[in-house]
Design a protein around this motif. Structure first.
Motif, mmCIF file in Angstrom:
data_model
loop_
_atom_site.group_PDB
_atom_site.id
_atom_site.type_symbol
_atom_site.label_atom_id
_atom_site.label_comp_id
_atom_site.label_asym_id
_atom_site.label_seq_id
_atom_site.Cartn_x
_atom_site.Cartn_y
_atom_site.Cartn_z
ATOM 1 N N VAL A 58 0.843 -1.217 0.048
ATOM 2 C CA VAL A 58 0.048 0.203 -0.045
ATOM 3 C C VAL A 58 0.974 1.187 -0.065
ATOM 4 N N VAL A 59 0.626 2.174 -0.924
ATOM 5 C CA VAL A 59 1.368 3.391 -1.091
ATOM 6 C C VAL A 59 0.379 4.442 -0.429
ATOM 7 N N ALA A 96 0.778 8.034 9.253
ATOM 8 C CA ALA A 96 1.553 7.247 9.854
ATOM 9 C C ALA A 96 0.695 6.389 10.676
ATOM 10 N N LYS A 97 -0.711 6.719 11.157
ATOM 11 C CA LYS A 97 -1.566 5.812 11.874
ATOM 12 C C LYS A 97 -2.159 4.932 10.882
ATOM 13 N N HIS A 98 -2.404 5.311 9.530
ATOM 14 C CA HIS A 98 -3.090 4.506 8.690
ATOM 15 C C HIS A 98 -2.023 3.359 8.470
ATOM 16 N N ALA A 99 -0.863 3.795 8.356
ATOM 17 C CA ALA A 99 0.332 2.624 7.731
ATOM 18 C C ALA A 99 0.307 1.827 8.932
ATOM 19 N N MET A 100 0.380 2.216 9.921
ATOM 20 C CA MET A 100 0.505 1.272 11.271
ATOM 21 C C MET A 100 -0.782 0.242 11.504
ATOM 22 N N TYR A 158 4.116 1.854 2.148
ATOM 23 C CA TYR A 158 5.246 2.969 1.706
ATOM 24 C C TYR A 158 4.440 4.450 1.979
ATOM 25 N N ILE A 159 5.171 5.316 2.365
ATOM 26 C CA ILE A 159 4.546 6.642 2.637
ATOM 27 C C ILE A 159 5.501 7.659 1.859
ATOM 28 N N PHE A 160 4.889 8.306 0.973
ATOM 29 C CA PHE A 160 5.736 9.414 0.306
ATOM 30 C C PHE A 160 5.293 10.684 0.800
ATOM 31 N N GLY A 198 7.789 -1.143 10.537
ATOM 32 C CA GLY A 198 8.464 -1.198 9.131
ATOM 33 C C GLY A 198 7.909 -0.502 8.015
ATOM 34 N N VAL A 199 7.191 0.909 8.426
ATOM 35 C CA VAL A 199 6.920 1.401 7.309
ATOM 36 C C VAL A 199 7.939 2.126 6.435
ATOM 37 N N VAL A 200 7.782 2.320 5.186
ATOM 38 C CA VAL A 200 9.049 2.606 4.524
ATOM 39 C C VAL A 200 8.734 4.239 4.232
ATOM 40 N N TYR A 201 9.267 5.132 4.571
ATOM 41 C CA TYR A 201 9.066 6.569 4.344
ATOM 42 C C TYR A 201 9.946 7.036 3.184
#
Lengths: 140, 343, 649
Positions: free
Chosen positions: C384-385, C411-415, C427-429, C452-455
């Motif tokens: 998910v991006v 950040a919360k969504h990714a978590m 992944y977060i742009f 492990g969220v990739v920023y």
């Protein structure tokens, strides 16, 4: 023109922006020529054309009206009415041959002490070469 | 010029049925060729009405007098007054309605269209006739003026004799009326403010001398003010000579009249007086030219008012006297009003 | 004969250093109406004030001019001194010879001359000042809160808990706002519904709160302490008192429309309850969709199956009038329009979602019962991006401002995604990470370290569909590498914008808007919860993008400000208002048209001033051709004399 000629200017400053901006110029100790005497009005919208004609009639060499920037009027829209009304006054004065530099309007916010200082400096500089205003001035 | 037979019929009917108090119109003048205001109360007098290019007056001024008269009466006759109006005069009615000075029910408007023509300029006519006396001025089928003198008829092109304001008229027909005589035909107009160009093209110094020369002649007789339908204030702000004193006028109110200028006819005071008049007529003057016609010194006052009419149009898109529901020129603004003159 | 006293302050050397104060006093003493003129080193000091009081008493002064600093500083001081000596405080005027004279000039003779003119001008003004008393008006002790989101609920509860009545108006069928749509909240990950529903219930049960849902403010008139409001109550066609929430009606309703609560991820019937915990707990028959706008047939099936006979097709819109003393506007936000973000495939690809839609997917009460599934094929997305600043911080194309909450909720969504899909990758742009706030930075760190969220720092250049995947192209500006991700889902952190309709409401309330359309506060720093209109306050995201704790804090602040007014018996208002010289008024109405406060009305052909509405700006004065309307204590006659004084000598 005599070197020591000092133009007399009346400045109608709205209480909330321009007078406060002029206060800021004071607090910041900015220097400008003492030719201008301020009259604090509540809003630039309250400046009647009669004030301007009268000031010239009583011997002003220049008249300044200064209010809040469009959109910032303390009274929401007084400066918009002023803008329209005083535009007509300016056109009329020019039409009867008064030098265009003699009547000016400006937007000066409470934060623009520098701008206020500059406006007065420029105004005095522009008025000096014109010499005394005699067209509307009542004979003493 | 329109034919007014239908108007006369209507006028008779109105008077006969008592629907109007009286009718203000034009009749034959006492000095020969020039029409004069005529007040008609009886149906049989209606035939005295005339309509020709010498009907120069703006009769709307009489509505101001009528209102004052009514205010003084204990039980005023509330019927409307019938009034003959040209295009320009009708726009004066619109302004009076806009300023709520009169109510629509106060007037029965008998509109007459100038139909591409207008009224004569008496100065132009005098020049043309070079001493001869005019008896009548008419318009022929080819829209030419026909002037009858003692020595016979002289024909002249419209442009030669029309008042300058008629040459710059935006609507040569009434914009508001209860009855309209004539067609709503406009005369072509390419330069609505052409007459101003000469003054506008002068340098500031020359404009100043021009106006000084003109206004120095002013004797402050206030004829301009008295002839103007918009100068309906009970007391003009420039003088305190006739404060409208009533039983409840307080001493404070009397004291609070400001002497903005002196009443003496000096250059500066004359100029300021005319500036005040001009600015107070901005967005209100409909260019009927009565001030100029009434001026005994022939000061071209129209050029002051026309200038502000032009600025109102060009700066603010404001045209005077077309819609009684619109706010006044200086009681409204647009976000995009020009401000290039502001620092 | 007027008896004016003039007092020239040295202000130490601040004035006396540049202005010859003795000379000014001498010059002023020559004025025919000045009977007393003196200078003193500090007029604002106790001895200085005593001098003024003493002179008023001994010389029977009827006017006082203090030539000193700006009136903003000591006008009140000197007016109070005058009052203590028995002089009406409006007979004291300030001549500003410090900020506008001594501090800006160096040439002493010229500065002295100018100070003399300024002081003379003030003498001319005060000579004609009237004695005035503050105007006062009673206060209607009731508040109106517009908007039933978290801010509105909080403000309503805070006011009601002080004992004042509150009318809470919400345009939707239920209160709760956007917060009730959220799954969990940052940085604590507590369930949004669990913390909000108690407040919703409290509001609905509060004896001091009159809750009006499915209602809109239609008109507001009046002024601080005395507003009159008209509220339009739209018909729900269901009587909540009779409705037993049996849900039989929705089963038979044939009309299906997108469900607003799930942001179109699911459908709802024309008769519906927005969500199970809705307050008020009742159904609404949506008359935009029933009768069907195409067939214009109302089938009536819902009424047929409704045992308690709660459905009433004859309900009509009602206008309810109320009087309130204060108004709190908490109209919240909406997300930036989908149509504007076509560059990210929003609206084009089913699996490109906005943040609120993703909240619904995460929510246990959402369309997937808390399972994160792709809307297109209901499969679990493995990559998910998340794209931050979607529409924010882009002055050329979109909104110039930062929407403030997106860094945190992304950040919360990714978590949350990782908590649902353990083997997935997020992944977060981003442009910058803005995590200022209690526990916020730690929260973002946790997303990176534990989940492990990739920023990826950079902007996305292209989003397109390929073989069932959503291809996301971008650049990592930290490494300079171009990046290509074959994602299963893309979530856009859409910019926040003022809620739809807020602009029209602002117009009705005569509230100012800022350049982005949010409600303008009276002062950006010192009066952040007050609007420019007295008696109206702002709360929540209607004023600017903000998160829940900030919205709640502002709501409580607005409530405190509101209570400060409601707890007064009377409100006081400056008496320097317009007055009509009725002999000169012709009733042309030009002043009525220009008054920014609707304070002027025509009555029997003359203008009348509502003194409480009038703020004394004087725009009417300049408009009147007859000088028939004047502002008290700044009349045209006073200004005329001031002009004279400024030019004389």
């Amino acid at each position: 023109m005599a070197e020591d000629y000092e133009p007399r200017i009346v400045a109608f400053l709205c209480k909330w922006c321009s007078s406060a901006g002029s206060d800021l110029a004071g607090v910041s100790r900015m220097e400008y020529p003492p030719n201008v005497v301020p009259i604090q009005v509540m809003c630039s919208g309250s400046v009647s054309p009669l004030y301007i004609f009268s000031a010239f009639n009583k011997g002003a060499d220049g008249v300044l009206v200064s209010g809040c920037h469009p959109g910032d009027c303390h009274y929401i829209k007084g400066n918009y009415y002023a803008r329209r009304r005083l535009n007509l006054v300016k056109k009329l004065l020019e039409y009867v041959g008064l030098e265009t530099q003699r009547f000016q309007m400006s937007w000066v916010s409470a934060a623009e002490g520098t701008k206020f200082t500059q406006i007065i400096k420029d105004f005095v500089k522009e008025l000096k070469p014109l010499g005394p205003q005699t067209k509307l001035r009542r004979n003493p | 010029m329109a034919k007014i037979e239908d108007l006369k019929e209507e006028a008779k009917k109105l008077l006969r049925e008592g629907k109007v108090k009286y009718i203000i119109g034009y009749g034959a003048g006492s000095n020969g060729w020039l029409a004069a205001p005529l007040f008609i109360k009886k149906p049989e007098d209606v035939d005295k009405l005339v309509w020709d290019p010498t009907c120069v007056h703006n009769l709307v001024r009489f509505l101001v007098d009528e209102k004052r008269r009514k205010a003084r009466q204990k039980q005023p006759d509330k019927r409307p007054v019938g009034i003959m109006v040209k295009g320009c005069d009708s726009r004066a009615v619109v302004v009076l309605l806009q300023e709520k000075f009169i109510d629509r029910s106060d007037v029965y408007i008998l509109g007459v269209s100038c139909e591409k023509m207008g009224v004569v300029d008496d100065a132009k006519l005098a020049k043309k006739l070079a001493g001869k006396k005019a008896k009548r001025v008419e318009v022929d089928a080819q829209d030419r003026f026909v002037v009858t003198t003692e020595d016979g008829k002289i024909e002249m092109a419209a442009e030669e004799l029309l008042a300058e304001r008629c040459l710059e008229c935006k609507a040569n027909f009434p914009v508001i009326y209860d009855l309209l005589s004539g067609e709503k035909t406009k005369r072509p107009l390419d330069k609505p403010f052409g007459s101003l160009e000469k003054i506008e093209s002068l340098s500031a110094a020359d404009r100043s001398s021009f106006w000084k020369e003109q206004l120095d002649r002013c004797i402050r007789c206030y004829a301009c003010r008295s002839a103007c339908p918009m100068c309906y204030c009970d007391e003009c702000v420039v003088d305190s000579i006739n404060l409208a004193v009533t039983a409840d006028t307080t001493a404070d109110e009397k004291a609070q009249r400001i002497h903005w200028i002196q009443r003496s006819a000096e250059s500066s005071e004359n100029l300021v007086y005319h500036l005040v008049r001009a600015i107070h007529l901005a967005g209100r003057c409909i260019d009927c030219g009565e001030c100029e016609r009434a001026c005994p010194l022939d000061i071209p006052l129209r050029f002051l008012n026309k200038k502000l009419e032009k600025e109102a149009k060009e700066l603010f898109g404001y045209e005077v006297g077309f819609d009684p529901a619109l706010p006044a020129l200086i009681s409204c603004f647009r976000d995009e009003d020009p401000q290039d003159f502001i620092r | 004969m007027k008896r004016t006293g003039v007092f020239i302050c040295h202000c130490g050397i601040n004035i006396a250093g540049t202005v010859d104060v003795k000379k000014v006093a001498e010059e002023l003493a020559k004025h025919p109406s000045v009977v007393h003129a003196e200078d003193y080193v500090y007029m604002c000091s106790d001895p200085g004030q005593n001098l003024i009081e003493q002179a008023i008493r001994e010389k029977k002064l009827d006017g006082v001019v203090v030539a000193c600093c700006s009136p903003n500083l000591h006008e009140t001081t000197f007016r109070n001194a005058a009052k203590r000596a028995g002089l009406n405080s409006f007979r004291c005027e300030i001549a500003n010879i410090r900020e506008q004279c001594s501090w800006v000039h160096k040439d002493k003779p010229k500065a002295t001359q100018k100070a003399t003119k300024i002081a003379r001008s003030a003498v001319e003004k005060v000579r004609q000042n009237e004695s005035l008393d503050a105007l006062s008006v009673p206060v209607t002790r009731r508040a109106l809160v517009v908007g039933g989101g978290i801010s509105g609920l909080q403000a309503a509860l805070d006011i009601a808990n002080t004992g004042f009545e509150v009318i809470l108006v919400e345009r939707n069928p239920s209160v709760g706002g956007h917060m009730i749509q959220l799954s969990e909240t940052f940085p604590t990950l507590d369930c949004s519904q669990c913390i909000l529903t108690p407040k919703m219930v409290e509001v609905s049960k509060h004896p001091k709160i009159k809750l009006m849902t499915y209602s809109e403010v239609q008109d507001v008139s009046g002024y601080v302490g005395n507003f009159k409001v008209k509220i339009l109550k739209k018909p729900t066609y269901v009587d909540p008192a009779k409705c037993t929430l049996c849900d039989e009606c929705t089963k038979v309703c044939p009309i299906v429309v997108p469900n607003e609560f799930d942001l179109g991820l699911t459908g709802r019937r024309a008769i519906y309850i927005p969500f199970p915990q809705a307050i008020p707990a009742s159904y609404t028959l949506d008359d935009k969709n029933c009768p069907d706008p195409f067939t214009t047939i109302a089938c009536g099936k819902c009424a047929d199956v409704c045992n308690p006979k709660a459905i009433d097709f004859d309900q009509k819109p009602e206008i309810i009038e109320a009087e309130v003393g204060v108004i709190i506007v908490a109209t919240g936000y909406d997300l930036y329009d989908k149509e504007n973000m076509a560059e990210y495939g929003f609206g084009k690809y089913a699996d490109v979602l906005d943040g609120l839609q993703f909240e619904r997917l995460c929510s246990a009460s959402g369309p997937t019962m808390g399972q994160i599934l792709r809307p297109s094929d209901h499969k679990e997305p493995k990559e998910v991006v998340f794209i931050q600043c979607s529409g924010s911080r882009d002055p050329e194309n979109h909104c110039a401002y930062c929407s403030k909450i997106c860094c945190m909720y992304t950040a919360k969504h990714a978590m949350l995604y990782k908590h649902h899909v353990h083997d997935g990758q997020a992944y977060i742009f981003y442009i910058d990470i803005r995590s200022g706030g209690k526990g916020y930075e730690e929260f973002v760190q946790r997303a990176v370290e534990e989940d492990g969220v990739v920023y990826l720092r950079g902007k996305v250049s292209k989003v397109f569909e390929e073989k069932g995947k959503i291809m996301v192209w971008g650049v990592d500006t930290l490494t300079g590498r171009s990046i290509e991700i074959a994602a299963d889902m893309v979530v856009l952190a859409q910019a926040m914008r003022p809620s739809t309709g807020a602009q029209e409401l602002a117009k009705k309330l005569k509230l100012a808007l800022d350049k982005d359309g949010f409600l303008a506060e009276a002062h950006p720093k010192l009066r952040p919860v007050e609007s420019v209109t007295a008696g109206m306050f702002l709360a929540g995201a209607a004023q600017a993008p903000k998160d829940i704790p900030e919205a709640v804090a502002q709501a409580s602040g607005a409530a405190a400000k509101a209570v400060a007014i409601l707890s007064q018996d009377r409100l006081f208002h400056s008496p320097t208002v317009a007055k009509v010289i009725s002999n000169l008024c012709t009733g042309c109405g030009m002043c009525v048209a220009v008054c920014p406060y609707d304070a002027l009305t025509l009555k029997d052909g003359k203008v009348e001033v509502n003194e409480v509405l009038c703020e004394g700006c004087g725009t009417c004065t300049a408009t009147c051709l007859r000088s028939a309307i004047q502002v008290k204590n700044l009349t045209q006659q006073q200004v005329a004399e001031m002009i004279n004084a400024c030019l004389g000598g």
